[in-house]
Scaffold this motif. Structure first.
Motif, PDB file in Angstrom:
ATOM      1  N   LYS A   2       3.818  -5.295  -1.704  1.00 15.44           N
ATOM      2  CA  LYS A   2       3.822  -3.942  -1.152  1.00 15.44           C
ATOM      3  C   LYS A   2       5.235  -3.400  -1.304  1.00 15.44           C
ATOM      4  CE  LYS A   2      -0.326  -3.728   0.610  1.00 15.44           C
ATOM      5  NZ  LYS A   2      -1.273  -3.193  -0.304  1.00 15.44           N
ATOM      6  N   PRO A   3       5.382  -2.142  -1.679  1.00 15.87           N
ATOM      7  CA  PRO A   3       6.733  -1.577  -1.784  1.00 15.87           C
ATOM      8  C   PRO A   3       7.400  -1.528  -0.408  1.00 15.87           C
ATOM      9  CG  PRO A   3       5.067   0.132  -2.047  1.00 15.87           C
ATOM     10  CD  PRO A   3       4.341  -1.173  -1.994  1.00 15.87           C
ATOM     11  N   HIS A   4       8.693  -1.661  -0.392  1.00 11.93           N
ATOM     12  CA  HIS A   4       9.481  -1.642   0.844  1.00 11.93           C
ATOM     13  C   HIS A   4      10.017  -0.216   1.039  1.00 11.93           C
ATOM     14  CE1 HIS A   4      11.715  -3.658   4.009  1.00 11.93           C
ATOM     15  NE2 HIS A   4      12.745  -2.900   3.685  1.00 11.93           N
ATOM     16  N   GLY A  24      -3.030  -2.586  -9.834  1.00 14.41           N
ATOM     17  CA  GLY A  24      -2.909  -2.113  -8.462  1.00 14.41           C
ATOM     18  C   GLY A  24      -2.362  -0.704  -8.421  1.00 14.41           C
ATOM     19  N   LEU A  25      -2.776   0.051  -7.418  1.00 11.58           N
ATOM     20  CA  LEU A  25      -2.299   1.421  -7.213  1.00 11.58           C
ATOM     21  C   LEU A  25      -1.775   1.534  -5.785  1.00 11.58           C
ATOM     22  CD1 LEU A  25      -2.079   4.495  -7.910  1.00 11.58           C
ATOM     23  CD2 LEU A  25      -4.425   4.711  -7.036  1.00 11.58           C
ATOM     24  N   GLU A  26      -0.570   2.051  -5.657  1.00  6.48           N
ATOM     25  CA  GLU A  26       0.036   2.348  -4.357  1.00  6.48           C
ATOM     26  C   GLU A  26       0.464   3.807  -4.392  1.00  6.48           C
ATOM     27  OE1 GLU A  26       0.239  -0.181  -2.082  1.00  6.48           O
ATOM     28  OE2 GLU A  26      -0.476  -1.613  -3.584  1.00  6.48           O
ATOM     29  N   VAL A  27      -0.011   4.583  -3.425  1.00  4.45           N
ATOM     30  CA  VAL A  27       0.433   5.972  -3.283  1.00  4.45           C
ATOM     31  C   VAL A  27       0.905   6.131  -1.844  1.00  4.45           C
ATOM     32  CG1 VAL A  27      -0.193   8.404  -3.397  1.00  4.45           C
ATOM     33  CG2 VAL A  27      -1.227   6.793  -5.007  1.00  4.45           C
ATOM     34  N   LEU A  28       2.133   6.598  -1.690  1.00  3.77           N
ATOM     35  CA  LEU A  28       2.716   6.839  -0.376  1.00  3.77           C
ATOM     36  C   LEU A  28       2.988   8.339  -0.268  1.00  3.77           C
ATOM     37  CD1 LEU A  28       5.325   3.937  -0.462  1.00  3.77           C
ATOM     38  CD2 LEU A  28       3.015   3.866   0.450  1.00  3.77           C
ATOM     39  N   TYR A  29       2.297   9.010   0.652  1.00  3.41           N
ATOM     40  CA  TYR A  29       2.374  10.470   0.764  1.00  3.41           C
ATOM     41  C   TYR A  29       3.188  10.842   1.999  1.00  3.41           C
ATOM     42  CZ  TYR A  29       0.930  15.299   0.189  1.00  3.41           C
ATOM     43  OH  TYR A  29       0.930  16.644  -0.041  1.00  3.41           O
ATOM     44  N   TYR A  30       4.153  11.729   1.809  1.00  5.40           N
ATOM     45  CA  TYR A  30       5.050  12.155   2.882  1.00  5.40           C
ATOM     46  C   TYR A  30       4.934  13.660   3.123  1.00  5.40           C
ATOM     47  CZ  TYR A  30       7.256   7.621   2.211  1.00  5.40           C
ATOM     48  OH  TYR A  30       7.481   6.277   2.110  1.00  5.40           O
ATOM     49  N   ARG A  31       4.935  14.033   4.406  1.00  5.56           N
ATOM     50  CA  ARG A  31       4.894  15.443   4.811  1.00  5.56           C
ATOM     51  C   ARG A  31       5.733  15.585   6.075  1.00  5.56           C
ATOM     52  NH1 ARG A  31      -0.846  17.656   5.234  1.00  5.56           N
ATOM     53  NH2 ARG A  31      -0.430  18.252   3.092  1.00  5.56           N
ATOM     54  N   ASN A  32       6.381  16.740   6.238  1.00  8.08           N
ATOM     55  CA  ASN A  32       7.234  16.987   7.406  1.00  8.08           C
ATOM     56  C   ASN A  32       8.228  15.832   7.582  1.00  8.08           C
ATOM     57  OD1 ASN A  32       5.773  19.362   7.951  1.00  8.08           O
ATOM     58  ND2 ASN A  32       4.258  18.190   9.110  1.00  8.08           N
ATOM     59  N   GLN A  33       9.003  15.605   6.543  1.00 10.81           N
ATOM     60  CA  GLN A  33       9.914  14.469   6.514  1.00 10.81           C
ATOM     61  C   GLN A  33      11.071  14.650   7.505  1.00 10.81           C
ATOM     62  OE1 GLN A  33      10.649  13.127   2.395  1.00 10.81           O
ATOM     63  NE2 GLN A  33       9.091  14.628   1.817  1.00 10.81           N
ATOM     64  N   ASP A  34      11.519  13.513   8.047  1.00  8.86           N
ATOM     65  CA  ASP A  34      12.671  13.512   8.938  1.00  8.86           C
ATOM     66  C   ASP A  34      13.436  12.212   8.707  1.00  8.86           C
ATOM     67  OD1 ASP A  34      11.376  11.439  10.411  1.00  8.86           O
ATOM     68  OD2 ASP A  34      10.417  12.907  11.715  1.00  8.86           O
ATOM     69  N   SER A  35      14.393  11.909   9.562  1.00  9.32           N
ATOM     70  CA  SER A  35      15.237  10.732   9.338  1.00  9.32           C
ATOM     71  C   SER A  35      14.452   9.420   9.391  1.00  9.32           C
ATOM     72  CB  SER A  35      16.374  10.697  10.358  1.00  9.32           C
ATOM     73  OG  SER A  35      15.843  10.595  11.670  1.00  9.32           O
ATOM     74  N   GLY A  36      13.294   9.417  10.020  1.00  4.30           N
ATOM     75  CA  GLY A  36      12.494   8.195  10.124  1.00  4.30           C
ATOM     76  C   GLY A  36      11.463   8.006   9.033  1.00  4.30           C
ATOM     77  N   LYS A  37      11.216   9.046   8.245  1.00  2.51           N
ATOM     78  CA  LYS A  37      10.244   8.949   7.150  1.00  2.51           C
ATOM     79  C   LYS A  37      10.642   9.919   6.048  1.00  2.51           C
ATOM     80  CE  LYS A  37       6.965  12.284   8.908  1.00  2.51           C
ATOM     81  NZ  LYS A  37       5.609  12.718   8.942  1.00  2.51           N
ATOM     82  N   VAL A  43      17.039   3.489   1.436  1.00  2.93           N
ATOM     83  CA  VAL A  43      16.398   2.272   1.957  1.00  2.93           C
ATOM     84  C   VAL A  43      15.051   1.992   1.288  1.00  2.93           C
ATOM     85  CG1 VAL A  43      17.566   2.466   4.177  1.00  2.93           C
ATOM     86  CG2 VAL A  43      15.277   3.400   3.920  1.00  2.93           C
ATOM     87  N   ASN A  44      14.502   2.950   0.568  1.00  7.13           N
ATOM     88  CA  ASN A  44      13.231   2.735  -0.141  1.00  7.13           C
ATOM     89  C   ASN A  44      13.487   1.904  -1.395  1.00  7.13           C
ATOM     90  OD1 ASN A  44      11.960   4.276   1.785  1.00  7.13           O
ATOM     91  ND2 ASN A  44      11.805   6.099   0.515  1.00  7.13           N
ATOM     92  N   ARG A  45      12.814   0.772  -1.471  1.00  3.13           N
ATOM     93  CA  ARG A  45      13.010  -0.158  -2.584  1.00  3.13           C
ATOM     94  C   ARG A  45      11.672  -0.769  -3.001  1.00  3.13           C
ATOM     95  NH1 ARG A  45      18.022   0.443  -3.362  1.00  3.13           N
ATOM     96  NH2 ARG A  45      19.602   0.059  -1.821  1.00  3.13           N
ATOM     97  N   MET A  46      11.664  -1.353  -4.194  1.00  9.46           N
ATOM     98  CA  MET A  46      10.472  -2.058  -4.668  1.00  9.46           C
ATOM     99  C   MET A  46      10.199  -3.301  -3.827  1.00  9.46           C
ATOM    100  SD  MET A  46       8.917  -0.586  -7.229  1.00  9.46           S
ATOM    101  CE  MET A  46       9.182   0.913  -6.302  1.00  9.46           C
ATOM    102  N   ALA A  47      11.244  -3.934  -3.300  1.00 14.66           N
ATOM    103  CA  ALA A  47      11.077  -5.128  -2.469  1.00 14.66           C
ATOM    104  C   ALA A  47      12.221  -5.207  -1.470  1.00 14.66           C
ATOM    105  CB  ALA A  47      11.056  -6.378  -3.341  1.00 14.66           C
ATOM    106  N   GLY A  48      11.925  -5.727  -0.293  1.00 20.52           N
ATOM    107  CA  GLY A  48      12.942  -5.948   0.714  1.00 20.52           C
ATOM    108  C   GLY A  48      13.669  -7.260   0.472  1.00 20.52           C
ATOM    109  N   ASP A 117       7.676  20.257   2.418  1.00 20.53           N
ATOM    110  CA  ASP A 117       8.393  19.154   1.765  1.00 20.53           C
ATOM    111  C   ASP A 117       7.472  18.022   1.328  1.00 20.53           C
ATOM    112  OD1 ASP A 117       7.694  18.032   4.177  1.00 20.53           O
ATOM    113  OD2 ASP A 117       9.718  17.468   4.759  1.00 20.53           O
ATOM    114  N   ASP A 118       6.213  18.324   1.080  1.00 23.82           N
ATOM    115  CA  ASP A 118       5.265  17.283   0.670  1.00 23.82           C
ATOM    116  C   ASP A 118       5.716  16.615  -0.626  1.00 23.82           C
ATOM    117  OD1 ASP A 118       3.911  18.509   2.734  1.00 23.82           O
ATOM    118  OD2 ASP A 118       1.974  18.415   1.741  1.00 23.82           O
ATOM    119  N   GLY A 119       5.501  15.311  -0.666  1.00 18.20           N
ATOM    120  CA  GLY A 119       5.815  14.549  -1.864  1.00 18.20           C
ATOM    121  C   GLY A 119       5.200  13.173  -1.771  1.00 18.20           C
ATOM    122  N   ALA A 120       5.155  12.474  -2.884  1.00 20.36           N
ATOM    123  CA  ALA A 120       4.532  11.151  -2.901  1.00 20.36           C
ATOM    124  C   ALA A 120       5.262  10.223  -3.860  1.00 20.36           C
ATOM    125  CB  ALA A 120       3.062  11.262  -3.318  1.00 20.36           C
ATOM    126  N   ALA A 121       5.231   8.958  -3.514  1.00 17.47           N
ATOM    127  CA  ALA A 121       5.637   7.904  -4.431  1.00 17.47           C
ATOM    128  C   ALA A 121       4.349   7.340  -5.025  1.00 17.47           C
ATOM    129  CB  ALA A 121       6.393   6.813  -3.687  1.00 17.47           C
TER     130      ALA A 121
END
Length: 160
Positions: A2-4, A24-37, A43-48, A117-121
């Protein structure tokens, strides 16, 4: 694997078959982003650090998928069960982006234009034995068949 990444507002994590190889497919969707997301964060990485998998190297690529060229980043991952490739990019305002600085500029522009500010990885991954081209064939086949549907789903989510 799982991506970190910071916790997203919505996620898809699925496995598919692209010919004889699983993808495998991973989609991470972000909306109303703030310091916690945030989609774009150092800090976003392929692996921790403590993950079973580690990123060995990464490079920019251009691939043909879904009838067009797509810029993406290819990460080579290694773990106890072998190697796999992750093709990943960010989806912002209907565009694929691989550069975080460009992504931040697009996010700032969208905020100024009151677009949100919607976006996705978006990440697709496949294992391989001796040759990474084994995984590339499976990833291309998967994206040829599914890229349009993935992007249409992201557009629908942005419109809500």
């Amino acid at each position: 694997w799982k991506p970190h990444y910071m916790t997203a507002d919505a996620t898809i994590s699925s496995a598919y078959s692209a010919g004889s190889a699983p993808v495998g497919l991973e989609v991470l969707y972000y909306r109303n982003q703030d310091s916690g997301k945030k989609l774009i964060s150092s800090v976003n990485r392929m692996a921790g650090e403590d993950d079973a998998f580690h990123e060995v190297r990464s490079a920019l690529r251009t691939e043909q998928a879904g009838g067009r060229s797509i810029a993406l980043r290819e990460a080579v991952m290694r773990g106890a069960r072998g190697h796999f490739l992750v093709w990943h990019w960010m989806w912002l305002d209907g565009r694929t982006v691989t550069n975080q600085y460009v992504g931040k500029l697009l996010q700032a522009r969208d905020k100024l234009l009151f677009r949100g500010d919607d976006g996705a990885a978006v990440m697709v991954h496949a294992a391989y034995g001796e040759n990474p081209d084994e995984a590339r064939v499976a990833l291309r086949a998967f994206l040829d068949a599914n890229l349009a549907a993935i992007e249409a789903s992201l557009e629908r989510a942005r419109g809500k």
